[in-house]
Motif scaffolding. Structure first.
Motif, mmCIF file in Angstrom:
data_model
loop_
_atom_site.group_PDB
_atom_site.id
_atom_site.type_symbol
_atom_site.label_atom_id
_atom_site.label_comp_id
_atom_site.label_asym_id
_atom_site.label_seq_id
_atom_site.Cartn_x
_atom_site.Cartn_y
_atom_site.Cartn_z
ATOM 1 N N PHE A 268 43.978 166.058 43.441
ATOM 2 C CA PHE A 268 42.528 165.907 43.641
ATOM 3 C C PHE A 268 41.912 164.955 42.621
ATOM 4 N N ARG A 269 42.276 165.111 41.368
ATOM 5 C CA ARG A 269 41.737 164.233 40.329
ATOM 6 C C ARG A 269 42.904 163.601 39.590
ATOM 7 N N SER A 270 43.279 162.401 40.019
ATOM 8 C CA SER A 270 44.429 161.707 39.443
ATOM 9 C C SER A 270 43.926 160.489 38.675
ATOM 10 N N ASN B 124 40.837 156.279 34.212
ATOM 11 C CA ASN B 124 41.389 157.008 33.078
ATOM 12 C C ASN B 124 40.624 158.322 32.915
ATOM 13 N N GLU B 125 40.824 159.207 33.895
ATOM 14 C CA GLU B 125 40.108 160.487 33.909
ATOM 15 C C GLU B 125 40.377 161.240 32.609
ATOM 16 N N ILE B 126 39.334 161.827 32.023
ATOM 17 C CA ILE B 126 39.489 162.555 30.756
ATOM 18 C C ILE B 126 40.427 163.746 30.947
ATOM 19 N N GLU C 132 44.245 160.729 48.609
ATOM 20 C CA GLU C 132 44.856 161.958 48.082
ATOM 21 C C GLU C 132 44.016 163.189 48.435
ATOM 22 N N ARG C 133 42.694 163.019 48.378
ATOM 23 C CA ARG C 133 41.852 164.183 48.706
ATOM 24 C C ARG C 133 41.953 164.494 50.190
ATOM 25 N N ALA C 134 42.072 163.443 51.014
ATOM 26 C CA ALA C 134 42.257 163.667 52.453
ATOM 27 C C ALA C 134 43.577 164.406 52.674
ATOM 28 N N GLU D 70 34.538 171.022 47.133
ATOM 29 C CA GLU D 70 34.501 169.807 46.311
ATOM 30 C C GLU D 70 34.399 168.568 47.187
ATOM 31 N N GLU D 71 34.024 167.449 46.539
ATOM 32 C CA GLU D 71 33.838 166.189 47.266
ATOM 33 C C GLU D 71 35.148 165.664 47.850
ATOM 34 N N LEU D 72 35.117 165.460 49.157
ATOM 35 C CA LEU D 72 36.260 164.846 49.838
ATOM 36 C C LEU D 72 36.036 163.337 49.936
ATOM 37 N N MET D 73 34.821 162.958 50.311
ATOM 38 C CA MET D 73 34.474 161.543 50.410
ATOM 39 C C MET D 73 32.949 161.401 50.307
ATOM 40 N N GLY D 74 32.486 160.180 50.226
ATOM 41 C CA GLY D 74 31.046 159.969 50.148
ATOM 42 C C GLY D 74 30.625 158.808 51.037
ATOM 43 N N GLU E 173 45.717 157.611 38.937
ATOM 44 C CA GLU E 173 46.043 156.534 39.870
ATOM 45 C C GLU E 173 45.984 157.135 41.258
ATOM 46 N N PHE E 174 45.179 156.562 42.120
ATOM 47 C CA PHE E 174 45.035 157.131 43.457
ATOM 48 C C PHE E 174 44.720 156.007 44.440
ATOM 49 N N GLU E 175 44.543 156.401 45.698
ATOM 50 C CA GLU E 175 44.299 155.379 46.707
ATOM 51 C C GLU E 175 42.959 155.614 47.382
ATOM 52 N N TYR F 129 37.677 167.029 26.434
ATOM 53 C CA TYR F 129 37.278 167.589 27.729
ATOM 54 C C TYR F 129 36.099 166.810 28.293
ATOM 55 N N ARG F 130 35.985 166.878 29.641
ATOM 56 C CA ARG F 130 34.796 166.322 30.278
ATOM 57 C C ARG F 130 33.704 167.371 30.166
ATOM 58 N N THR F 131 32.577 166.992 29.588
ATOM 59 C CA THR F 131 31.549 167.983 29.277
ATOM 60 C C THR F 131 31.060 168.704 30.535
HETATM 61 P P1 ATP Z 1 34.103 162.736 41.399
HETATM 62 O O1 ATP Z 1 32.635 163.004 41.239
HETATM 63 O O2 ATP Z 1 34.861 163.854 42.077
HETATM 64 O O3 ATP Z 1 34.773 162.240 40.155
HETATM 65 P P2 ATP Z 1 33.279 160.221 42.344
HETATM 66 O O4 ATP Z 1 31.938 160.554 42.910
HETATM 67 O O5 ATP Z 1 33.389 159.589 41.015
HETATM 68 O O6 ATP Z 1 34.224 161.520 42.413
HETATM 69 P P3 ATP Z 1 33.601 157.921 43.937
HETATM 70 O O7 ATP Z 1 33.454 156.991 42.812
HETATM 71 O O8 ATP Z 1 32.482 158.084 44.895
HETATM 72 O O9 ATP Z 1 34.054 159.356 43.391
HETATM 73 O O10 ATP Z 1 34.962 157.554 44.698
HETATM 74 C C1 ATP Z 1 35.086 157.613 46.093
HETATM 75 C C2 ATP Z 1 36.187 158.571 46.515
HETATM 76 O O11 ATP Z 1 37.391 158.290 45.811
HETATM 77 C C3 ATP Z 1 35.895 160.035 46.219
HETATM 78 O O12 ATP Z 1 35.106 160.621 47.233
HETATM 79 C C4 ATP Z 1 37.269 160.626 46.172
HETATM 80 O O13 ATP Z 1 37.734 160.892 47.495
HETATM 81 C C5 ATP Z 1 38.109 159.499 45.598
HETATM 82 N N1 ATP Z 1 38.348 159.702 44.158
HETATM 83 C C6 ATP Z 1 37.522 159.389 43.137
HETATM 84 N N2 ATP Z 1 38.083 159.678 41.958
HETATM 85 C C7 ATP Z 1 39.307 160.191 42.237
HETATM 86 C C8 ATP Z 1 40.390 160.666 41.416
HETATM 87 N N3 ATP Z 1 40.313 160.652 40.104
HETATM 88 N N4 ATP Z 1 41.508 161.114 42.049
HETATM 89 C C9 ATP Z 1 41.610 161.120 43.384
HETATM 90 N N5 ATP Z 1 40.615 160.680 44.206
HETATM 91 C C10 ATP Z 1 39.489 160.218 43.647
#
Ligand code: ATP
Length: 449
Positions: free
Chosen positions: A207-209, A198-200, A327-329, A280-284, A211-213, A98-100
């Motif tokens: 939302f958390r994949s 390689n998300e844990i 994907e989050r969009a 949750e974070e959509l973008m930064g 492979e994403f774009e 798990y992610r802590t």
């Molecule tokens: P989180 O804290 O949610 O893991 P992050 O801060 O690591 O995200 P960034 O590295 O800033 O994310 O990546 C920029 C953007 O890419 C994020 O705002 C998000 O929209 C998208 N993103 C990041 N990780 C993922 C993922 N595993 N699946 C889908 N989208 C992602």
């Protein structure tokens, strides 16, 4: 958290051909998703909107499309090899990982600003167990980059990584763009493409994949002017979110406090959205100073200094980075547009997608599919409309008319065109509106150019 809404969106996405689990037929693969005919259309519409707004409609942002597999020095220089890590802990009985910080969050505790050791202390102090009720191990770091080998030998010197962000493909091309286009500062370079992590524990639908774009811009500025550029890009981002149809009340700016920012970032705003899984974070958007170009310069030995035209002033440009996940969009667009109401005493589900994002703009149907004269007329209208909206018109004659409306509502088609006997007399059709379910009669010339 609205689990029911999330489940409904996931189920509609599958049922109607938007999004399927990756490798579904073989039992699936966690963290991967496949887009069906409507999903790919919706995703493209989002990407195209972004590209048009940030690249085509501006003369200060250039597009690139860099390789996904890059020289591994890129990731050494950027710090990803050493620091692109998440804290990982393990169920000491069944060894599930798990992610802590997610463990803390799922137990109603915040991991913001905590080091890995501090997270472990919180777990110990609160007696937190794994989701299966077993003790958790101490945490360790886990690098999220996918490793592979390039070429025919699996040796250490042929190790490469799938890119975990598109941004580095922009920094590595900074000098190429400067040397070929001689842009004045400020200018940006934009890229859309796949990223791999390689998300844990991939979760929460797309939302958390793994492979994403991403859709990313690196906007290069004179360090004295960063604030103006930051404000402008933030305003453009909000305008883009409006074009996605996201309402202001669901969008929140989080000014990331210094202790939670990457050490090189002097300002970061996370744009958060009220997803069914919570806010949750959509973008930064981040002011990354000259950290990245300095790294490229240091490790490549190539000069990244920009000389201001007509002056002696030269410096390594600073950068503002708006970074979006497609994907989050898309998940925000589905969340915002998902609606349920009641029509004639029956529950109805529809997607109130903005017209420019809807995969299908019009459906066209003959009232009865066994009347050749109606079918012929409907086919003619379908053909003409398809020329106006290539790929965005659906010929739909299955089931009765009520069923067709329900199906089109669920995929977010704004209007359904129906050809009936009156059409043959006066060249009018019925147009049925998705949101109001009202029908109106119009001349075909009103919809066909
Ligand atoms: P989180 O804290 O949610 O893991 P992050 O801060 O690591 O995200 P960034 O590295 O800033 O994310 O990546 C920029 C953007 O890419 C994020 O705002 C998000 O929209 C998208 N993103 C990041 N990780 C993922 C993922 N595993 N699946 C889908 N989208 C992602």
């Amino acid at each position: 958290m609205d689990d029911t809404k999330m489940e409904k969106i996931v189920s509609l996405s599958k049922r109607r051909g938007f999004i399927f689990q990756g490798s579904d037929v073989y039992g699936g693969m966690s963290g991967t998703w496949d887009y069906g005919p409507l999903g790919v259309a919706l995703k493209r519409n989002i990407i195209n909107l972004w590209w048009r707004k940030f690249v085509e409609e501006r003369d200060d942002i250039y597009g690139v499309d860099a390789s996904i597999i890059m020289n591994r020095k890129v990731w050494q220089a950027s710090g990803h090899v050493d620091t692109f890590v998440d804290p990982l802990c393990e169920d000491t009985v069944n060894h599930r990982r798990y992610r802590t910080d997610h463990i803390l969050k799922d137990n109603g505790l915040s991991a913001d600003g905590l080091t890995m050791e501090q997270m472990d202390e919180v777990i110990a102090k609160n007696g937190i167990k794994s989701p299966d009720g077993n003790p958790l191990s101490a945490s360790r770091t886990f690098n999220m980059m996918f490793k592979t080998f390039v070429g025919p030998t699996e040796a250490e010197d042929s190790v490469a990584y799938l890119r975990p962000e598109t941004a580095q493909g922009i920094f590595t091309n900074f000098k190429n763009v400067v040397d070929t286009f001689y842009p004045d500062l400020p200018f940006g370079v934009a890229q859309v493409g796949k990223a791999f992590r390689n998300e844990i524990s991939p979760r929460d639908f797309v939302f958390r994949s793994r492979e994403f774009e991403q859709m990313e811009i690196e906007y290069f500025v004179d360090p004295d002017d960063w604030q103006t550029a930051f404000d402008e890009l933030l305003a453009s981002t909000h305008s883009f979110l409006k074009q996605l149809g996201l309402s202001d009340e669901h969008i929140h700016e989080l000014e990331v406090p210094a202790e939670d920012r990457a050490h090189y970032s002097q300002r970061t705003i996370d744009i958060e959205y009220d997803f069914p899984i919570g806010r949750e974070e959509l973008m930064g958007i981040a002011y990354r100073t000259d950290f990245d170009l300095q790294n490229v310069q240091r490790v490549s030995g190539k000069n990244m200094v920009y000389r201001v035209k007509g002056s002696d002033r030269e410096f390594v440009p600073h950068v503002i980075e708006p970074s979006f996940g497609v994907e989050r969009a898309l998940m925000a667009v589905l969340t915002e547009s998902y609606r349920e109401d009641e029509v004639n005493g029956e529950k109805r589900v529809y997607l109130q997608l903005p017209e420019h994002l809807a995969p299908i703009r019009y459906s066209v149907s003959p009232l009865l599919k066994n009347k050749p004269e109606l079918v012929e007329k409907a086919r003619t209208i379908y053909k003409s409309l398809s020329q106006q909206y290539p790929g965005r018109v659906m010929y739909d004659d299955s089931g009765n008319i009520g069923k067709r409306y329900r199906r089109q509502d669920e995929i977010g088609t704004p209007e359904c065109v129906v050809v009936d006997f009156q059409t043959l007399d006066d060249d009018t059709v019925t147009i049925r509106d998705r949101d109001t379910t009202k029908q109106r009669r119009v001349k075909t010339s009103e919809i066909i150019n």
